[in-house]
Design an enzyme around this catalytic site. Structure first.
Site, PDB file in Angstrom:
ATOM      1  N   GLU A 104       6.693  10.965  -0.362  1.00  0.00           N
ATOM      2  CA  GLU A 104       5.498  11.814  -0.163  1.00  0.00           C
ATOM      3  C   GLU A 104       4.647  11.898  -1.426  1.00  0.00           C
ATOM      4  OE1 GLU A 104       5.273  15.092   2.369  1.00  0.00           O
ATOM      5  OE2 GLU A 104       7.107  14.605   3.444  1.00  0.00           O
ATOM      6  N   GLY A 141      34.688  13.965 -15.467  1.00  0.00           N
ATOM      7  CA  GLY A 141      35.055  12.764 -14.723  1.00  0.00           C
ATOM      8  C   GLY A 141      35.098  12.996 -13.223  1.00  0.00           C
ATOM      9  N   THR A 144       4.807   9.805  -5.401  1.00  0.00           N
ATOM     10  CA  THR A 144       5.620   9.892  -6.612  1.00  0.00           C
ATOM     11  C   THR A 144       5.160  11.065  -7.477  1.00  0.00           C
ATOM     12  OG1 THR A 144       4.151   8.481  -7.909  1.00  0.00           O
ATOM     13  CG2 THR A 144       5.881   7.377  -6.614  1.00  0.00           C
ATOM     14  N   GLN A 162      27.796  16.624 -14.906  1.00  0.00           N
ATOM     15  CA  GLN A 162      28.312  16.781 -16.273  1.00  0.00           C
ATOM     16  C   GLN A 162      29.334  17.914 -16.353  1.00  0.00           C
ATOM     17  OE1 GLN A 162      27.378  14.660 -18.620  1.00  0.00           O
ATOM     18  NE2 GLN A 162      28.558  15.547 -20.303  1.00  0.00           N
ATOM     19  N   ALA A 170       0.866  -1.181   0.000  1.00  0.00           N
ATOM     20  CA  ALA A 170       0.000   0.000   0.000  1.00  0.00           C
ATOM     21  C   ALA A 170       0.902   1.231   0.000  1.00  0.00           C
ATOM     22  CB  ALA A 170      -0.922   0.005   1.218  1.00  0.00           C
ATOM     23  N   THR A 178      10.944   7.132   7.366  1.00  0.00           N
ATOM     24  CA  THR A 178      12.126   7.971   7.523  1.00  0.00           C
ATOM     25  C   THR A 178      12.427   8.220   8.997  1.00  0.00           C
ATOM     26  OG1 THR A 178      11.582   9.059   5.437  1.00  0.00           O
ATOM     27  CG2 THR A 178      13.183  10.161   6.854  1.00  0.00           C
TER      28      THR A 178
END
Length: 387
Positions: A370, A347, A372, A343, A135, A163
């Site tokens: 909280e 590296g 999606t 980016q 659920a 959490t």
């Protein structure tokens, strides 16, 4: 001349002073431990202690419960500034609000005094138990049960993805109290204490990001609690849970803004120092365009979060739309901006020697918890279609 009808929010001098104070604490007492907290997947006790000492642990709690009574925007600023250096640490004030919000919205005065006061004083954290193994988005299908037994309730079941589980002393837990009742109106909210007999925790989840914030299952085996620990009326739990999320999704938006701002700040410093082809890479137009887009998105997300925070403070009728929109947009921006920051460092950005890879991993969860971002879009669409 200012028209108050169009003043969706105003950042005051007090808010600016608060930001400076939180940033100073975050940079001096939280940032130095952020990489270690992530690497060791340990609770950020240094941040916890610093937040308690400076009244940033649960700033949302009202003054009548010995809190500082920060408004919704001020609470967002606290979370944003902590998240700028350590997302795991920002979950301390964020989850304290999430866990206690059902009590604030629906609890009686005795219950508020009993549990909000130690929260405000920094003695006890507050977590939130809604999701279960089967659920998640479909909260109404929860299986946890609370059965009345005289003046007590006996709770059995489990909650997933909680959490700061095991660290917090208090837990708002949603459970079905009328199995034969109408779906969605048969769930009640309770406060459980870590010390309640039969209440235990699962193993810590091994996660992609926010590794310093423990995520565990809550396990209930005939946990007996006094009847006065129910929040609000029987059957009102799911409505309380959804009202809570309208308010606290705004704080996840603030967390996402903070993560994105931290990544942008670091990337800006890097590109001004790094040289290639005999000049700073900041002087290349392609990178300048990336930076401009990153900053534009972060600032747009911040404005959405602050407007939603003002609506949360006023409890506006359209808060559901704005809370969902702020959380959804800001978290998408956080994922995008942190990826771009990696980016920009090339590296080096892919290594743990620099914080942007941690920020990129931390950003991902803001698109998930909280609700999606697919659920956020459903919430917004339903609000739109309802007029």
């Amino acid at each position: 001349m200012s028209n108050p009808d169009f003043d969706l929010y105003r950042v005051s001098e007090d808010h600016d002073a608060l930001r400076e104070a939180v940033r100073n604490v975050a940079e001096a007492r939280i940032a130095p431990y952020a990489a270690e907290v992530d690497d060791q997947a340990r609770y950020p006790q240094e941040a916890h202690d610093a937040l308690v000492e400076t009244d940033f642990f649960a700033p949302h709690v009202a003054e009548e419960y010995d809190g500082v009574g920060a408004d919704a925007l001020a609470t967002c600023i606290v979370i944003e500034e902590v998240a700028r250096v350590c997302a795991s640490s920002s979950l301390i004030p964020a989850v304290n609000k999430l866990g206690s919000m059902p009590l604030i919205l629906g609890g009686d005065e005795d219950l508020k005094k009993r549990y909000l006061t130690p929260l405000a004083q920094g003695h006890s954290g507050f977590s939130y138990g809604l999701s279960e193994r089967d659920a998640g988005s479909d909260t109404a299908s929860m299986k946890t049960r609370a059965k009345a037994d005289g003046d007590t309730w006996v709770i059995n079941g489990q909650k997933s993805w909680i959490t700061n589980a095991g660290v917090s002393d208090f837990y708002t837990v949603l459970a079905v109290t009328d199995p034969d009742g109408p779906r969605g109106r048969n769930v009640s909210a309770f406060i459980l204490e870590k010390s309640d007999a039969g209440f235990t925790f699962g193993e810590k989840e091994r996660k992609l990001g926010i590794k310093g914030s423990p995520t565990r299952e809550l396990l209930f085996d005939n946990v007996r609690i006094p009847g006065d620990r129910m929040i609000g009326e029987p059957g009102s739990g799911l409505q309380l849970a959804l009202r809570t999320l309208d308010h606290t999704r705004v704080t996840i938006g603030a967390q996402a803004v903070g993560i994105a701002q931290g990544a942008l700040d670091f990337a800006l410093g890097y590109v001004k120092e790094r040289k290639q082809f005999g000049k700073r890479i900041a002087d290349f137009q392609a990178l300048q365009f990336m930076l401009a887009d990153m900053a534009m998105k972060v600032e747009t997300a911040r404005q959405m979060v602050y407007v939603a925070a003002a609506k949360s403070e006023r409890n506006d009728a359209d808060l559901s739309f704005y809370g969902a929109a702020a959380k959804c947009y800001a978290s998408d921006v956080a994922m995008e901006v942190t990826t771009d920051a990696v980016q920009l460092l090339g590296g080096y950005g892919y290594t743990q020697d620099f914080p942007v890879e941690r920020m990129m991993r931390d950003a991902k969860i803001t698109q998930i918890y909280e609700g999606t971002n697919q659920i956020q879009r459903l919430v917004m669409a339903r609000q739109l279609l309802a007029g």
